[in-house]
Scaffold this motif. Sequence first.
Motif, PDB file in Angstrom:
ATOM      1  N   SER A 139      -1.368  13.448  -8.984  1.00 41.84           N
ATOM      2  CA  SER A 139      -0.748  12.936  -7.757  1.00 41.84           C
ATOM      3  C   SER A 139      -1.569  11.810  -7.138  1.00 41.84           C
ATOM      4  CB  SER A 139      -0.536  14.065  -6.741  1.00 41.84           C
ATOM      5  OG  SER A 139      -1.751  14.706  -6.457  1.00 41.84           O
ATOM      6  N   SER A 140      -2.897  11.834  -7.340  1.00 40.77           N
ATOM      7  CA  SER A 140      -3.721  10.749  -6.804  1.00 40.77           C
ATOM      8  C   SER A 140      -3.427   9.435  -7.531  1.00 40.77           C
ATOM      9  CB  SER A 140      -5.204  11.091  -6.925  1.00 40.77           C
ATOM     10  OG  SER A 140      -5.543  11.413  -8.257  1.00 40.77           O
ATOM     11  N   THR A 141      -3.079   9.514  -8.815  1.00 39.51           N
ATOM     12  CA  THR A 141      -2.670   8.313  -9.566  1.00 39.51           C
ATOM     13  C   THR A 141      -1.376   7.761  -8.991  1.00 39.51           C
ATOM     14  OG1 THR A 141      -3.693   9.176 -11.575  1.00 39.51           O
ATOM     15  CG2 THR A 141      -2.071   7.422 -11.851  1.00 39.51           C
ATOM     16  N   ALA A 142      -0.435   8.663  -8.666  1.00 34.20           N
ATOM     17  CA  ALA A 142       0.837   8.236  -8.067  1.00 34.20           C
ATOM     18  C   ALA A 142       0.597   7.521  -6.748  1.00 34.20           C
ATOM     19  CB  ALA A 142       1.744   9.452  -7.861  1.00 34.20           C
ATOM     20  N   LEU A 143      -0.269   8.097  -5.918  1.00 36.53           N
ATOM     21  CA  LEU A 143      -0.582   7.481  -4.623  1.00 36.53           C
ATOM     22  C   LEU A 143      -1.291   6.142  -4.801  1.00 36.53           C
ATOM     23  CD1 LEU A 143      -1.759  10.565  -2.524  1.00 36.53           C
ATOM     24  CD2 LEU A 143       0.335   9.236  -2.202  1.00 36.53           C
ATOM     25  N   ALA A 144      -2.147   6.036  -5.818  1.00 41.44           N
ATOM     26  CA  ALA A 144      -2.870   4.783  -6.077  1.00 41.44           C
ATOM     27  C   ALA A 144      -1.902   3.675  -6.477  1.00 41.44           C
ATOM     28  CB  ALA A 144      -3.917   4.996  -7.167  1.00 41.44           C
ATOM     29  N   LEU A 145      -0.931   4.008  -7.327  1.00 43.58           N
ATOM     30  CA  LEU A 145       0.065   3.020  -7.755  1.00 43.58           C
ATOM     31  C   LEU A 145       0.938   2.599  -6.579  1.00 43.58           C
ATOM     32  CD1 LEU A 145       1.036   4.645 -11.150  1.00 43.58           C
ATOM     33  CD2 LEU A 145      -0.101   2.435 -10.871  1.00 43.58           C
ATOM     34  N   TRP A 146       1.289   3.567  -5.746  1.00 44.17           N
ATOM     35  CA  TRP A 146       2.081   3.247  -4.548  1.00 44.17           C
ATOM     36  C   TRP A 146       1.288   2.332  -3.616  1.00 44.17           C
ATOM     37  CZ3 TRP A 146       1.062   3.905   0.604  1.00 44.17           C
ATOM     38  CH2 TRP A 146       2.115   3.621   1.476  1.00 44.17           C
ATOM     39  N   ALA A 147       0.015   2.655  -3.396  1.00 40.44           N
ATOM     40  CA  ALA A 147      -0.827   1.863  -2.488  1.00 40.44           C
ATOM     41  C   ALA A 147      -0.996   0.435  -2.995  1.00 40.44           C
ATOM     42  CB  ALA A 147      -2.188   2.531  -2.330  1.00 40.44           C
ATOM     43  N   MET A 148      -1.069   0.289  -4.321  1.00 37.61           N
ATOM     44  CA  MET A 148      -1.238  -1.049  -4.895  1.00 37.61           C
ATOM     45  C   MET A 148      -0.064  -1.948  -4.498  1.00 37.61           C
ATOM     46  SD  MET A 148      -1.967  -2.088  -8.865  1.00 37.61           S
ATOM     47  CE  MET A 148      -0.380  -1.580  -9.498  1.00 37.61           C
ATOM     48  N   THR A 149       1.154  -1.429  -4.616  1.00 35.86           N
ATOM     49  CA  THR A 149       2.321  -2.248  -4.264  1.00 35.86           C
ATOM     50  C   THR A 149       2.416  -2.442  -2.746  1.00 35.86           C
ATOM     51  OG1 THR A 149       3.699  -0.254  -4.314  1.00 35.86           O
ATOM     52  CG2 THR A 149       3.679  -1.599  -6.277  1.00 35.86           C
ATOM     53  N   ALA A 150       2.031  -1.413  -1.984  1.00 34.14           N
ATOM     54  CA  ALA A 150       2.115  -1.500  -0.524  1.00 34.14           C
ATOM     55  C   ALA A 150       1.118  -2.499   0.049  1.00 34.14           C
ATOM     56  CB  ALA A 150       1.881  -0.118   0.093  1.00 34.14           C
ATOM     57  N   THR A 151      -0.031  -2.682  -0.622  1.00 36.65           N
ATOM     58  CA  THR A 151      -1.040  -3.612  -0.095  1.00 36.65           C
ATOM     59  C   THR A 151      -0.854  -5.025  -0.634  1.00 36.65           C
ATOM     60  OG1 THR A 151      -2.542  -2.850  -1.836  1.00 36.65           O
ATOM     61  CG2 THR A 151      -2.857  -1.923   0.340  1.00 36.65           C
ATOM     62  N   VAL A 152      -0.354  -5.148  -1.870  1.00 38.91           N
ATOM     63  CA  VAL A 152      -0.188  -6.483  -2.452  1.00 38.91           C
ATOM     64  C   VAL A 152       0.975  -7.236  -1.789  1.00 38.91           C
ATOM     65  CG1 VAL A 152       0.417  -7.747  -4.568  1.00 38.91           C
ATOM     66  CG2 VAL A 152      -1.264  -5.924  -4.655  1.00 38.91           C
ATOM     67  N   GLY A 153       1.998  -6.509  -1.330  1.00 41.94           N
ATOM     68  CA  GLY A 153       3.159  -7.150  -0.702  1.00 41.94           C
ATOM     69  C   GLY A 153       2.816  -8.064   0.466  1.00 41.94           C
ATOM     70  N   PRO A 154       2.127  -7.545   1.509  1.00 43.60           N
ATOM     71  CA  PRO A 154       1.779  -8.410   2.633  1.00 43.60           C
ATOM     72  C   PRO A 154       0.837  -9.551   2.253  1.00 43.60           C
ATOM     73  CG  PRO A 154       1.498  -6.087   3.207  1.00 43.60           C
ATOM     74  CD  PRO A 154       1.743  -6.154   1.727  1.00 43.60           C
ATOM     75  N   ILE A 155       0.047  -9.338   1.182  1.00 45.24           N
ATOM     76  CA  ILE A 155      -0.897 -10.368   0.737  1.00 45.24           C
ATOM     77  C   ILE A 155      -0.151 -11.489   0.007  1.00 45.24           C
ATOM     78  CG2 ILE A 155      -2.864 -10.826  -0.791  1.00 45.24           C
ATOM     79  CD1 ILE A 155      -3.515  -7.709  -0.301  1.00 45.24           C
ATOM     80  N   ALA A 156       0.781 -11.084  -0.886  1.00 46.22           N
ATOM     81  CA  ALA A 156       1.536 -12.068  -1.664  1.00 46.22           C
ATOM     82  C   ALA A 156       2.571 -12.791  -0.810  1.00 46.22           C
ATOM     83  CB  ALA A 156       2.233 -11.372  -2.839  1.00 46.22           C
ATOM     84  N   GLY A 157       3.031 -12.138   0.262  1.00 46.78           N
ATOM     85  CA  GLY A 157       4.088 -12.701   1.101  1.00 46.78           C
ATOM     86  C   GLY A 157       3.843 -14.127   1.572  1.00 46.78           C
ATOM     87  N   PRO A 158       2.724 -14.399   2.275  1.00 48.11           N
ATOM     88  CA  PRO A 158       2.491 -15.769   2.767  1.00 48.11           C
ATOM     89  C   PRO A 158       2.419 -16.815   1.655  1.00 48.11           C
ATOM     90  CG  PRO A 158       1.049 -14.208   3.889  1.00 48.11           C
ATOM     91  CD  PRO A 158       1.712 -13.456   2.778  1.00 48.11           C
ATOM     92  N   ALA A 159       1.741 -16.487   0.537  1.00 46.21           N
ATOM     93  CA  ALA A 159       1.623 -17.458  -0.567  1.00 46.21           C
ATOM     94  C   ALA A 159       2.993 -17.730  -1.190  1.00 46.21           C
ATOM     95  CB  ALA A 159       0.654 -16.933  -1.624  1.00 46.21           C
ATOM     96  N   LEU A 160       3.739 -16.644  -1.470  1.00 47.08           N
ATOM     97  CA  LEU A 160       5.056 -16.783  -2.092  1.00 47.08           C
ATOM     98  C   LEU A 160       6.033 -17.472  -1.140  1.00 47.08           C
ATOM     99  CD1 LEU A 160       6.528 -16.080  -4.722  1.00 47.08           C
ATOM    100  CD2 LEU A 160       7.189 -13.898  -3.695  1.00 47.08           C
ATOM    101  N   GLY A 161       5.993 -17.061   0.137  1.00 44.37           N
ATOM    102  CA  GLY A 161       6.878 -17.662   1.139  1.00 44.37           C
ATOM    103  C   GLY A 161       6.601 -19.142   1.322  1.00 44.37           C
ATOM    104  N   GLY A 162       5.314 -19.511   1.355  1.00 40.24           N
ATOM    105  CA  GLY A 162       4.940 -20.921   1.496  1.00 40.24           C
ATOM    106  C   GLY A 162       5.390 -21.749   0.312  1.00 40.24           C
TER     107      GLY A 162
END
Length: 517
Positions: A139-162
């Motif tokens: 279950s910790s692997t599942a949470l880690a994979l979820w966290a990866m997508t949850a944290t990369v989204g706000p980071i990628a947003g400004p670069a991709l949006g720009g």
Amino acid sequence: MNPTAQPAPLHGGKLVLATIAVALATFMNVLDSSIANVAIPTIAGNLGVSVDEGTWVITLFAAANAISIPLTGWLTQRLGQIRLFVWSILLFVVSSWLCGIAPNLPVLLAARILQGAVAGPLIPMSQAILLASYPKEKSSTALALWAMTATVGPIAGPALGGWITDSYSWSWIFYINIPVGLFAAGVTWAIYRERETPVKRVPIDKIGLLSLIAWVASLQIMLDKGKDLDWFNSPVIVALGIFALVSFVFFLIWELTETNPVVDIKLFLQRNFLGGTVAISVAYAVFFSNLVLLPQWMQGYLGYRSVDAGLATAPLGIFAVILAPVMGKIMPRSDARVLATLAFFGFAAVFFMRSHYTTGVDTYTLVVPTLLQGIPTALFFVPLTAIILSGLPPARIPAAAGLSNFVRVFAGAVGTSLAATGWNDRTILHHSQLVEQASVHNPTFVGALGAIQDTLGGSSSQALAFFERSLTTQAAMLGLNDIFWLSAVIFIAIVPLVWLTKPGKGAGAGSAGAGGH
């Protein structure tokens, strides 16, 4: 989830494909919370409105999203987990298309409200579905994979949006959700439709829902318009503040006494849920608000283009992605409180580094702390999410994930408003302090003005205008340094919250998907 009839975990290629589909739905949602940030000036210009009016594109999405997240628990019982998740994705696709074709601001804002509302269940549902798909020991692997997508989204947003805004059209920041969403919905339904959770007709708490909408909406508007209306010197802001407070108190009393509350506030009686949710929410508020301010400062005062400002914040995702699988391995053998504490000290160190920025800062100096920030970012979500969900029976996980995500998302919106106001106030203060030295009786100032005039070869008024611009840039830099320094202090101050929690075996991660309390 039905605690008496848990479906067997998925395995092999089916598990990989299911994880990708669920992760893409999460990524699509969190990406849309930040992708419009750098596009606001372009959207406002194209639709013939001011930038201030354009910021409602972000605000209304956040408010609608925050209101709908706590409904996840009730909607899960009425529709079933999988049906709710797939319908949320499909409605998100439709609302994204409506955002893209919007001919004017009112239509765009209506579409963004719909988009934020239907996106509410996506994040808590993705957590619950992933936890049910993996064996308890993973279950910790599942949470880690979820966290990866949850944290990369706000980071990628400004670069991709720009990049999309500069290269194509702002409409495409919404259109890109259509193929992603259709793929995620199709794969999720194909794999999970036989694993639907039981449904039951539970009455909706109408008064609780209306009071929730009342206090969230009024508080959000108050925070967004406070700076423009001079805060509590404005009767409008005072009225909104009083209304939000009264609505919130009524909401708390009603939900605590209601048989079927729209929000299960009694979850806060659990020590782990309370400590973990407050810690992750305060940390996310500081994390997200700085993620918004940094590109604004780079574009407004350092002359960066929107795409360049986005790219300068993108390295934050490098370590966040690399370390996510590592977190899945070390979580079951570690104390989640130690990992979260290391994350908070890491964030404090990064913001302390940033508090020494100057107006002559180069790209390398900007990027290094951002790159290093990826390390605490990877250590931040997984342990705290594990602590929050630990010890809860599976039936309560959707409601718990929904409530903790609501508090976190709303804290992010509040933190951004407070940070923007704080930066503005500190800039004004530093500007007034610097101007005190600008007197004709100060020989240093007179000499500097003469040197500027000689260099520019212009009039004294041009030299004064150049001096004023330099002064404003310096004041904004000093004001932002104050915000960075305070951010570092806040991260250290919330460490004790983590140690108020009591992780179970496997740092609480293993019990997140298991029964027992």
